[in-house]
Design a protein around this motif. Structure first.
Motif, PDB file in Angstrom:
ATOM      1  N   ARG A   2       0.821  -1.198   0.000  1.00 14.88           N
ATOM      2  CA  ARG A   2       0.000   0.000   0.000  1.00 14.88           C
ATOM      3  C   ARG A   2       0.857   1.250   0.000  1.00 14.88           C
ATOM      4  O   ARG A   2       1.919   1.319   0.597  1.00 14.88           O
ATOM      5  CB  ARG A   2      -0.878   0.032   1.254  1.00 14.88           C
ATOM      6  CG  ARG A   2      -2.068  -0.868   1.146  1.00 14.88           C
ATOM      7  CD  ARG A   2      -3.301  -0.143   0.610  1.00 14.88           C
ATOM      8  NE  ARG A   2      -3.749   0.840   1.579  1.00 14.88           N
ATOM      9  CZ  ARG A   2      -3.684   2.147   1.368  1.00 14.88           C
ATOM     10  NH1 ARG A   2      -3.187   2.625   0.280  1.00 14.88           N
ATOM     11  NH2 ARG A   2      -4.112   2.991   2.291  1.00 14.88           N
ATOM     12  N   GLU A 178       0.954  -4.277   7.456  1.00 19.58           N
ATOM     13  CA  GLU A 178      -0.480  -4.382   7.233  1.00 19.58           C
ATOM     14  C   GLU A 178      -1.062  -5.469   8.140  1.00 19.58           C
ATOM     15  O   GLU A 178      -0.436  -6.479   8.398  1.00 19.58           O
ATOM     16  CB  GLU A 178      -0.790  -4.713   5.772  1.00 19.58           C
ATOM     17  CG  GLU A 178      -0.310  -3.683   4.779  1.00 19.58           C
ATOM     18  CD  GLU A 178       1.014  -4.039   4.136  1.00 19.58           C
ATOM     19  OE1 GLU A 178       1.311  -3.515   3.048  1.00 19.58           O
ATOM     20  OE2 GLU A 178       1.758  -4.841   4.749  1.00 19.58           O
ATOM     21  N   GLN A 183      -5.584  -6.706   4.959  1.00 21.42           N
ATOM     22  CA  GLN A 183      -4.261  -6.096   5.110  1.00 21.42           C
ATOM     23  C   GLN A 183      -4.305  -4.566   5.061  1.00 21.42           C
ATOM     24  O   GLN A 183      -3.974  -3.935   4.069  1.00 21.42           O
ATOM     25  CB  GLN A 183      -3.316  -6.629   4.039  1.00 21.42           C
ATOM     26  CG  GLN A 183      -3.094  -8.133   4.104  1.00 21.42           C
ATOM     27  CD  GLN A 183      -2.168  -8.575   5.237  1.00 21.42           C
ATOM     28  OE1 GLN A 183      -0.972  -8.703   5.077  1.00 21.42           O
ATOM     29  NE2 GLN A 183      -2.740  -8.821   6.395  1.00 21.42           N
ATOM     30  N   LEU A 185      -3.125  -0.906   6.947  1.00 25.21           N
ATOM     31  CA  LEU A 185      -2.121  -0.303   7.814  1.00 25.21           C
ATOM     32  C   LEU A 185      -2.788   0.358   9.017  1.00 25.21           C
ATOM     33  O   LEU A 185      -3.976   0.691   8.983  1.00 25.21           O
ATOM     34  CB  LEU A 185      -1.319   0.725   7.018  1.00 25.21           C
ATOM     35  CG  LEU A 185      -0.379   0.116   5.981  1.00 25.21           C
ATOM     36  CD1 LEU A 185      -0.047   1.118   4.899  1.00 25.21           C
ATOM     37  CD2 LEU A 185       0.895  -0.375   6.655  1.00 25.21           C
TER      38      LEU A 185
END
Length: 389
Positions: A2, A178, A183, A185
């Motif tokens: 990400r 994550e 997943q 953050l």
């Protein structure tokens, strides 16, 4: 991985006040603790969060070994998408139908989109990663490759701990920090976490409704437009101006239709909607139109190949047929791709890191050189191009 937001500005003092990366690890942790105290966290909370914090060399090895993204789209997508994964996705759609209906009503996110992320990130929650999240974030923040990306996530995790939604000793997830079934953050959880099952906690590791609703809310906040498509397979005419392909060129559907593009199945989206033509393995391979919602995928993951595969898999889960692979020209692998990037760099192109990955900058440079040399400008590098350069 990400794209990590620079967040928690309100909780953080100016960055220049504390060491941003490097130095002794113990000294770095001490600096983080002092920063947290300065930001207003009480000493008991700070000590509890950082107690036992340690550097994780496995995290650094994982960060430097992302070779899977060197695979071309056809190979990558066939590796990730199997009939059993499709069947399980459809079973999950039925099992959590009420949750998906709620997501569709509240955020306008199609179930196929979230199912694809759920499948790719954790195989529908079956493997969520076994890296200690706190240690992973501190390790990556201490490492001086991208401290500005990971450092804010430490303080987001600290805030989750303060709220009772994070156990620094036991919370585990992916190597990049994550957490949970889709997943997310720590900062994403703070911003978009939803207690969908009503138990008083946002539990992305153990509650599929929480994870899916939170993922839906995040996609909505990233700009997803309800009721609009994201990706569609198309056929292209032999005389198409290939230089117009790529994510940087966005034309209306009407313009693409005038140039001879047609939907492989069904019809194209409304004529005024903007779209980009994607030829992941050149003009002889699969072809897709990417609509505005496709750009939101890049807010979830930076890899073109991953993003395209996730968007395509979402279509498959909603009933689309298998793409036409065609017969792409031979591509470059490993050392060849790095050699290409080096040559492009010497010619004045910004290709980013010499990593052997065909990313956006390398594709743009390839397309530019193809045009200069009179080759099909489809951004797909071949041995012929490498030799010409």
């Amino acid at each position: 991985m990400r794209i990590l937001p620079l967040a928690l500005a309100a909780l953080m003092v100016p960055a220049t006040a504390f060491a941003q990366c490097g130095g002794s690890f113990s000294g770095f942790v001490k600096s983080l603790k002092q920063e947290a105290l300065t930001a207003g966290y009480d000493r008991a909370t700070v000590n509890g969060f950082f107690k036992g914090a340690s550097q994780d060399p496995k995290v650094l090895r994982a960060d430097r070994a992302q070779g899977v993204f060197q695979k071309p789209f056809i190979e990558f997508s066939r590796h990730l998408i199997s009939q059993s994964r499709i069947n399980r996705g459809r079973a999950m759609a039925e099992k959590y139908d009420s949750t998906f209906r709620r997501i569709e009503t509240t955020y306008g996110i199609n179930r196929g989109v979230l199912l694809a992320f759920w499948a790719f990130e954790t195989d529908y929650g079956s493997f969520q990663g076994d890296f200690n999240t706190r240690n992973a974030l501190i390790t990556l923040a201490h490492d001086c490759r991208r401290p500005e990306l990971f450092r804010p996530q430490i303080f987001a995790a600290l805030e989750l701990y303060k709220r009772g939604n994070f156990d620094p000793a036991r919370t585990t997830g992916a190597w990049a920090g994550e957490i949970g079934m889709v997943q997310m953050l720590p900062q994403d959880i703070l911003d978009n976490g939803v207690d969908a099952d009503g138990n008083g906690h946002v539990s992305l590791k153990t509650s599929a409704p929480d994870a899916l609703m939170s993922g839906g809310k995040m996609l909505s906040h990233l700009g997803w437009q309800a009721g609009q498509p994201w990706l569609q397979e198309v056929t292209i005419p032999a005389d198409l101006d290939l230089s117009k392909s790529g994510t940087d060129t966005k034309l209306s559907v009407k313009e693409w239709q005038r140039m001879g593009l047609r939907a492989k199945d069904g019809s194209l989206a409304t004529g005024s909607l903007k779209a980009s033509l994607l030829l992941p393995q050149g003009h002889k391979g699969p072809a897709f139109l990417a609509y505005p919602n496709f750009d939101v995928y890049f807010e979830w993951n930076q890899s073109f190949t991953y993003v395209l595969t996730a968007a395509y898999f979402a279509n498959r889960l909603e009933g689309a047929s298998i793409y036409t692979a065609g017969k792409p020209d031979q591509g470059l692998v490993g050392a060849q791709m790095k050699q290409l990037q080096q040559k492009l760099q010497r010619l004045g192109h910004d290709v980013g890191k010499i990593d052997g990955i065909l990313g956006a900058k390398t594709r743009a440079a390839v397309q530019s050189e193809q045009q200069r040399l009179g080759l099909p400008a489809d951004a797909w590098p071949t041995p012929a191009l490498l030799n010409r350069l």
